[in-house]
Design a protein around this motif. Structure first.
Motif: not given
Lengths: 204, 204
Positions: A40-44, B57-62
């Motif tokens: 939800t909040n990568r910035e946080a 760094e590693r996690l992204q959404f499919c």
């Protein structure tokens, strides 16, 4: 043979496990926090990484009083205008700014790092009591004020400190007990009321 | 002029502020967590920094199903042995391993990323509903199973999806309602009991 199940990605599982170990963070909260941070909040998340890394790098314990500090000794111990003859003993580093905000104390501090609690396995040796005794023995200290929690463990710690520091020729005091500011009698417990009665002061 | 008060070191204040913003973490918990990390358990703090940075760094959404993944597409979408004609719709990425553990479903997934909730300002456009519709329109999908929470918001979301996907020639199902495993009647709420009664099955 059955096909393997698909589980959460390893880096997410590891993050949840790391959060799960923290005080007050159970498995559900850990999962919710991890998902919030990475989803939800990568910035946080990035801010938390930066700030936690920076805090770990900069914060150390003051060699004299045990407060968390970025400088050695801490700003209070290094301040020549503070009254060097008074030491206020607190449980935690965060207690110091609370007392500072009251703007009535201008002496030094000493952080114990906890309170004596046989039930939770905290013995006097686990606290910075020897360092306090050493500071008092070095001389120049006139008064030691115990600003400890007013619970059973705080009282036990105060009692132990009174025995340890007694006979070292230093005045030993504790914070006054009584009614908190803005309190109504009907919302005050009987122990507090009893102590306030005992500690009553003359008017005018 | 009065002397300045001594406050907590800046890096500690900043860390507390960053923690304070997280879901379920109030000012007191933030303070306790920060002190635990920088004061009591530096190893836990450094592990958290490493794991959080790595997860970010590693996690992204499919790109297909919206699951959190370290590879593109995710392992489920990339698995040729999964039944490509079935899509199981879930609210959150963590719901996927829960269903996988039951070992009865071998199709694909679709993560909505939430449930419709006008009260909390979550509209259909905030969820991955258009992507689901697109997947179904592309063809090859025989059945869409809604595995959503059985609360008001989950029901509203299921209702909306039924309207959206209706007429696309796909079979739409939801998880069965009824008694949870190992439950006693006296500890089961009336709504669950009512649904279990309606969904009763013949014996033998």
């Amino acid at each position: 043979m059955e096909k393997p199940m698909h589980a959460l990605p390893p880096s997410l599982r590891e993050l949840i496990a790391a959060l799960n170990g923290l005080p007050g963070v159970g498995p559900r909260t850990a999962e919710r926090l991890a998902l919030y941070l990475v989803q939800t909040n990568r910035e946080a998340a990035e801010q938390l990484v930066r700030r936690l890394a920076k805090a770990c790098e900069r914060l150390q314990f003051c060699e004299q009083c045990g407060a968390l500090t970025e400088t050695q000794p801490c700003p209070v111990c290094a301040d020549p205008e503070r009254d060097q003859s008074m030491i206020c003993v607190v449980e935690k580093p965060v207690d110091i700014p609370l007392i500072e905000r009251a703007r009535v104390y201008r002496g030094l501090y000493h952080v114990l790092g906890g309170k004596i609690s046989p039930l939770r396995g905290v013995e006097p040796e686990d606290l910075r009591i020897a360092q306090l005794e050493e500071r008092v023995r070095r001389g120049g200290v006139r008064e030691v004020i115990l600003a400890l929690p007013t619970d059973v463990e705080g009282d036990a710690t105060a009692h132990y400190l009174a025995e340890t520091l007694g006979g070292l020729g230093v005045k030993l005091t504790r914070l006054g007990y009584g009614m908190p500011a803005g309190a109504e009698l009907e919302h005050t417990d009987e122990l507090t009321l009893g102590r306030a009665m005992e500690g009553r002061a003359e008017l005018g």
